[in-house]
Design a protein around this motif. Structure first.
Motif, PDB file in Angstrom:
ATOM      1  N   ASN A  63      48.063  34.833  42.857  1.00  0.00           N
ATOM      2  CA  ASN A  63      47.639  35.129  44.227  1.00  0.00           C
ATOM      3  C   ASN A  63      48.581  34.522  45.259  1.00  0.00           C
ATOM      4  O   ASN A  63      48.824  35.119  46.311  1.00  0.00           O
ATOM      5  CB  ASN A  63      46.207  34.654  44.459  1.00  0.00           C
ATOM      6  CG  ASN A  63      45.207  35.564  43.787  1.00  0.00           C
ATOM      7  OD1 ASN A  63      45.459  36.757  43.609  1.00  0.00           O
ATOM      8  ND2 ASN A  63      44.078  35.021  43.402  1.00  0.00           N
ATOM      9  N   SER A  64      49.128  33.345  44.966  1.00  0.00           N
ATOM     10  CA  SER A  64      50.058  32.737  45.919  1.00  0.00           C
ATOM     11  C   SER A  64      51.333  33.572  46.036  1.00  0.00           C
ATOM     12  O   SER A  64      51.905  33.694  47.115  1.00  0.00           O
ATOM     13  CB  SER A  64      50.399  31.299  45.516  1.00  0.00           C
ATOM     14  OG  SER A  64      51.263  31.265  44.405  1.00  0.00           O
ATOM     15  N   ILE A  65      51.787  34.142  44.941  1.00  0.00           N
ATOM     16  CA  ILE A  65      52.980  35.000  44.977  1.00  0.00           C
ATOM     17  C   ILE A  65      52.664  36.302  45.698  1.00  0.00           C
ATOM     18  O   ILE A  65      53.451  36.796  46.516  1.00  0.00           O
ATOM     19  CB  ILE A  65      53.485  35.283  43.547  1.00  0.00           C
ATOM     20  CG1 ILE A  65      54.068  34.022  42.942  1.00  0.00           C
ATOM     21  CG2 ILE A  65      54.520  36.393  43.542  1.00  0.00           C
ATOM     22  CD1 ILE A  65      54.469  34.163  41.493  1.00  0.00           C
ATOM     23  N   ARG A  66      51.505  36.870  45.398  1.00  0.00           N
ATOM     24  CA  ARG A  66      51.127  38.149  45.995  1.00  0.00           C
ATOM     25  C   ARG A  66      50.973  38.035  47.512  1.00  0.00           C
ATOM     26  O   ARG A  66      51.288  38.961  48.243  1.00  0.00           O
ATOM     27  CB  ARG A  66      49.820  38.635  45.380  1.00  0.00           C
ATOM     28  CG  ARG A  66      49.458  40.017  45.834  1.00  0.00           C
ATOM     29  CD  ARG A  66      48.239  40.604  45.215  1.00  0.00           C
ATOM     30  NE  ARG A  66      47.511  39.737  44.335  1.00  0.00           N
ATOM     31  CZ  ARG A  66      46.319  40.006  43.856  1.00  0.00           C
ATOM     32  NH1 ARG A  66      45.729  41.133  44.188  1.00  0.00           N
ATOM     33  NH2 ARG A  66      45.705  39.183  43.053  1.00  0.00           N
ATOM     34  N   ASN A  67      50.512  36.901  47.977  1.00  0.00           N
ATOM     35  CA  ASN A  67      50.232  36.737  49.398  1.00  0.00           C
ATOM     36  C   ASN A  67      51.437  36.296  50.231  1.00  0.00           C
ATOM     37  O   ASN A  67      51.353  36.266  51.449  1.00  0.00           O
ATOM     38  CB  ASN A  67      49.086  35.742  49.593  1.00  0.00           C
ATOM     39  CG  ASN A  67      47.795  36.272  49.036  1.00  0.00           C
ATOM     40  OD1 ASN A  67      47.584  37.483  48.970  1.00  0.00           O
ATOM     41  ND2 ASN A  67      46.923  35.382  48.604  1.00  0.00           N
ATOM     42  N   ARG A  68      52.540  35.946  49.591  1.00  0.00           N
ATOM     43  CA  ARG A  68      53.678  35.505  50.396  1.00  0.00           C
ATOM     44  C   ARG A  68      54.440  36.715  50.936  1.00  0.00           C
ATOM     45  O   ARG A  68      54.394  37.806  50.371  1.00  0.00           O
ATOM     46  CB  ARG A  68      54.580  34.562  49.606  1.00  0.00           C
ATOM     47  CG  ARG A  68      55.341  35.194  48.487  1.00  0.00           C
ATOM     48  CD  ARG A  68      56.173  34.136  47.773  1.00  0.00           C
ATOM     49  NE  ARG A  68      56.869  34.731  46.663  1.00  0.00           N
ATOM     50  CZ  ARG A  68      57.418  34.061  45.692  1.00  0.00           C
ATOM     51  NH1 ARG A  68      57.341  32.752  45.674  1.00  0.00           N
ATOM     52  NH2 ARG A  68      58.041  34.670  44.722  1.00  0.00           N
ATOM     53  N   SER A  69      55.138  36.518  52.023  1.00  0.00           N
ATOM     54  CA  SER A  69      55.843  37.623  52.667  1.00  0.00           C
ATOM     55  C   SER A  69      57.093  37.995  51.879  1.00  0.00           C
ATOM     56  O   SER A  69      57.630  37.196  51.108  1.00  0.00           O
ATOM     57  CB  SER A  69      56.221  37.236  54.101  1.00  0.00           C
ATOM     58  OG  SER A  69      57.042  36.090  54.067  1.00  0.00           O
ATOM     59  N   ALA A  70      57.561  39.199  52.126  1.00  0.00           N
ATOM     60  CA  ALA A  70      58.760  39.688  51.451  1.00  0.00           C
ATOM     61  C   ALA A  70      59.979  38.898  51.924  1.00  0.00           C
ATOM     62  O   ALA A  70      60.016  38.378  53.033  1.00  0.00           O
ATOM     63  CB  ALA A  70      58.945  41.168  51.741  1.00  0.00           C
ATOM     64  N   LEU A  71      60.975  38.841  51.065  1.00  0.00           N
ATOM     65  CA  LEU A  71      62.209  38.156  51.430  1.00  0.00           C
ATOM     66  C   LEU A  71      62.948  38.947  52.507  1.00  0.00           C
ATOM     67  O   LEU A  71      62.971  40.180  52.481  1.00  0.00           O
ATOM     68  CB  LEU A  71      63.107  38.009  50.196  1.00  0.00           C
ATOM     69  CG  LEU A  71      62.561  37.131  49.081  1.00  0.00           C
ATOM     70  CD1 LEU A  71      63.476  37.199  47.857  1.00  0.00           C
ATOM     71  CD2 LEU A  71      62.448  35.698  49.555  1.00  0.00           C
ATOM     72  N   PRO A  72      63.574  38.274  53.448  1.00  0.00           N
ATOM     73  CA  PRO A  72      64.313  38.992  54.489  1.00  0.00           C
ATOM     74  C   PRO A  72      65.488  39.750  53.860  1.00  0.00           C
ATOM     75  O   PRO A  72      66.157  39.263  52.972  1.00  0.00           O
ATOM     76  CB  PRO A  72      64.806  37.886  55.422  1.00  0.00           C
ATOM     77  CG  PRO A  72      64.576  36.606  54.710  1.00  0.00           C
ATOM     78  CD  PRO A  72      63.619  36.851  53.604  1.00  0.00           C
TER      79      PRO A  72
END
Length: 85
Positions: A63-72
């Motif tokens: 869930n922590s990975i899923r909720n983080r924003s995409a890399l610029p």
């Protein structure tokens, strides 16, 4: 019988038959077979609880990975590129 507690249990006739056979084959008492069966059952329950705790930890990580924003800038490769390697 030091350190042991006496318990009276009720078992089915077929269980008594199997218990006698197993005890005789292994050369131990029927009580020892029952103690081993209890230990085996308890250890399987404990392992199951451990696996649940591990899964809960993994769910939190996912869930922590899923909720983080995409890399610029996004990714610089295409899926098909992986097959060429």
């Amino acid at each position: 019988m030091s350190g042991k507690i006496c318990k009276q249990i009720y078992i089915e006739p077929h269980q008594e038959h199997l218990l006698k056979i197993i005890a005789q084959q292994r050369g131990v008492s029927e009580a020892e077979i029952i103690r081993q069966a209890i230990n085996l059952h308890i250890s399987s329950m404990t392992n199951f609880q451990t696996n649940i705790a591990t899964w809960e930890s993994e769910k939190t990580f996912i869930n922590s990975i899923r909720n983080r924003s995409a890399l610029p800038g996004g990714r610089d490769w295409q899926r098909e590129d992986l097959y060429e390697r």
